[in-house]
Design a protein around this motif. Structure first.
Motif, PDB file in Angstrom:
ATOM      1  N   ASP A 124       0.792  -1.169  -0.129  1.00  0.00           N
ATOM      2  CA  ASP A 124       0.000   0.096   0.101  1.00  0.00           C
ATOM      3  C   ASP A 124       0.866   1.068   0.008  1.00  0.00           C
ATOM      4  O   ASP A 124       0.445   2.403  -0.505  1.00  0.00           O
ATOM      5  N   ARG A 125       2.062   1.150   0.775  1.00  0.00           N
ATOM      6  CA  ARG A 125       2.698   2.466   0.809  1.00  0.00           C
ATOM      7  C   ARG A 125       3.369   2.909  -0.414  1.00  0.00           C
ATOM      8  O   ARG A 125       3.524   4.236  -0.576  1.00  0.00           O
ATOM      9  N   TRP A 127       1.394   3.491  -3.004  1.00  0.00           N
ATOM     10  CA  TRP A 127       0.283   4.211  -3.480  1.00  0.00           C
ATOM     11  C   TRP A 127      -0.153   5.383  -2.719  1.00  0.00           C
ATOM     12  O   TRP A 127      -0.682   6.388  -3.080  1.00  0.00           O
ATOM     13  N   GLU A 128      -0.009   4.995  -1.265  1.00  0.00           N
ATOM     14  CA  GLU A 128      -0.535   5.961  -0.252  1.00  0.00           C
ATOM     15  C   GLU A 128      -0.276   7.593  -0.596  1.00  0.00           C
ATOM     16  O   GLU A 128       0.936   7.604  -0.607  1.00  0.00           O
ATOM     17  N   GLY A 129      -1.268   8.494  -0.652  1.00  0.00           N
ATOM     18  CA  GLY A 129      -0.825   9.689  -0.685  1.00  0.00           C
ATOM     19  C   GLY A 129      -0.486  10.226  -2.134  1.00  0.00           C
ATOM     20  O   GLY A 129       0.351  11.472  -2.003  1.00  0.00           O
ATOM     21  N   LYS A 130      -0.470   9.546  -2.985  1.00  0.00           N
ATOM     22  CA  LYS A 130       0.194   9.837  -4.259  1.00  0.00           C
ATOM     23  C   LYS A 130      -0.768   9.606  -5.272  1.00  0.00           C
ATOM     24  O   LYS A 130      -1.674   8.935  -5.386  1.00  0.00           O
ATOM     25  N   ASP A 131      -0.605  10.474  -6.505  1.00  0.00           N
ATOM     26  CA  ASP A 131      -1.065  10.519  -7.620  1.00  0.00           C
ATOM     27  C   ASP A 131      -1.127   9.118  -8.588  1.00  0.00           C
ATOM     28  O   ASP A 131       0.034   8.545  -8.750  1.00  0.00           O
ATOM     29  N   THR A 132      -2.281   8.184  -8.762  1.00  0.00           N
ATOM     30  CA  THR A 132      -1.936   6.820  -9.203  1.00  0.00           C
ATOM     31  C   THR A 132      -1.421   7.005 -10.740  1.00  0.00           C
ATOM     32  O   THR A 132      -0.551   6.073 -10.910  1.00  0.00           O
ATOM     33  N   ARG A 135       2.227   7.251 -10.324  1.00  0.00           N
ATOM     34  CA  ARG A 135       3.148   6.132  -9.736  1.00  0.00           C
ATOM     35  C   ARG A 135       3.105   5.046 -10.966  1.00  0.00           C
ATOM     36  O   ARG A 135       4.057   4.291 -11.051  1.00  0.00           O
TER      37      ARG A 135
END
Length: 271
Positions: A124-125, A127-132, A135
Motif C-alpha cells: 500500500d505504501r 500508492w498512499e498519498g500519491k497520484d495513481t 505512480r
C-alpha cells in the motif's frame, strides 16, 4: 499445447515454500515436458527485514542432482529472476554483481521490475498519498531504464506487473501509457531480448495475462520473436495455470511458436 513453464519459484525464494521435487511431480502430472526454476534474486529488499536472495552455490548443488534424477521424465532447467533496480546508488552496486551472476551456468534469466524508489506496487505504501497515474508512469520509467541499462537477462518478466496492484476504483487505461511501453519494447527488441507471458493473475481469478494482447501484438510488429510462458507459481499446484489461454493468445497475436532456453540460448517450439 504449451508444455514448458519458465517461471517457477521454490523454497529458495523468500515468498515460497514449494519443494522442487513436488513441482516436478506436478509438472509430470500436468503433461509439462520442460520446467525452469527461476527463484528470486531481489537484492536490497526493503521490507520486513528480509533478504530476497539465494546462495548460488547452494542453489546449484541442490538443483543439479534433482535435474539428473528426473531426466527422461521432466526436463529441468535452472534459472533465476533478477530484480532490476533503477535507484542510482543501487544500479552502480547491482549491475556488476548481476553481470557476475550471469557468468554462472544458468539456463535462463528473467529480468523484472518489482521495486521503484524502494517501494513495490504490491504494498500500500507505494500508492498512499500519491497520484495513481504518476505512480504507474514512474513504474514504466524505471522499467525503461532497467531494460536499457542491464544486459544480463534473457526476457523481461511480467512487463506490466504494476497493473495487478492498481488501487481499487482507479480506471486503468493502458493506452495512456502506450508511448513509454512502446519505447520499452523497442529497447528490448533492439537488444535481442524477449518478453514473458505471465499467467499468475489467471491463477488468482483475473481475466488477463501480464502482458496481454495489446503489448504482445506491438512486440511482434516491432520484430520481437522471443516469448516465454511462465505461471510465476509459488506453490506446486499452480504451475502451468492458464496455458490453454496463452496458446490462444499467441495465435491471436500472430505467433506460431513460444520459446524455451538452454544455456541462455533460445529454442523455438511450435504451438
Amino acid at each position: 499445447m504449451i508444455t514448458a513453464d519458465f517461471h517457477i519459484h521454490t523454497f529458495f525464494s523468500t515468498d515460497s515454500d514449494a519443494a522442487p521435487e513436488d513441482i516436478i511431480s506436478e509438472a509430470a502430472k500436468k503433461g509439462l515436458k520442460t520446467i525452469c526454476f527461476t527463484d528470486h534474486m531481489d537484492c536490497e529488499w526493503p521490507y520486513n527485514n528480509k533478504e530476497f536472495i539465494f546462495n548460488p552455490d547452494e542453489y546449484f548443488s541442490t538443483l543439479l542432482p534433482i535435474k539428473d534424477k528426473y531426466k527422461g521424465i521432466v526436463d529441468v532447467r535452472i534459472g533465476m529472476e533478477l530484480g532490476l533496480r533503477e535507484e542510482a546508488s543501487l544500479y552502480e552496486k547491482l549491475n556488476p554483481y548481476y553481470k557476475s551472476l550471469g557468468s554462472l551456468p544458468f539456463d535462463f534469466i528473467i529480468g523484472s521490475t518489482h521495486l521503484v524508489d524502494y517501494d513495490d506496487p504490491y504494498y500500500d505504501r507505494f500508492w498512499e498519498g500519491k497520484d495513481t497515474f504518476e505512480r504507474i508512469l514512474r513504474y514504466y520509467e524505471a522499467t525503461l531504464f532497467n531494460a536499457s541499462s542491464y544486459d544480463d537477462f534473457d526476457v523481461y518478466g511480467h512487463l506490466d506487473y504494476i497493473s495487478r496492484y492498481i488501487p481499487e476504483g482507479y480506471h486503468f487505461e493502458e493506452t495512456r501509457f502506450m508511448d513509454i511501453c512502446i519505447e520499452i519494447l523497442k529497447t528490448l527488441v533492439s537488444k535481442g531480448k524477449g518478453i514473458e507471458i505471465n499467467t499468475k493473475s489467471l491463477s488468482k481469478g483475473g481475466k488477463r495475462t501480464n502482458p496481454d494482447a495489446t503489448l504482445l501484438s506491438i512486440y511482434r510488429q516491432l520484430g520481437g520473436e522471443i516469448i516465454t510462458v511462465g505461471s510465476d507459481a509459488h506453490h506446486h499446484e499452480l504451475i502451468g495455470t492458464g496455458f490453454d489461454y496463452v496458446r490462444d493468445l499467441l495465435e491471436k497475436t500472430g505467433f506460431k511458436y513460444y520459446t524455451v532456453f538452454r544455456n541462455r540460448k533460445p529454442e523455438f517450439i511450435a504451438l
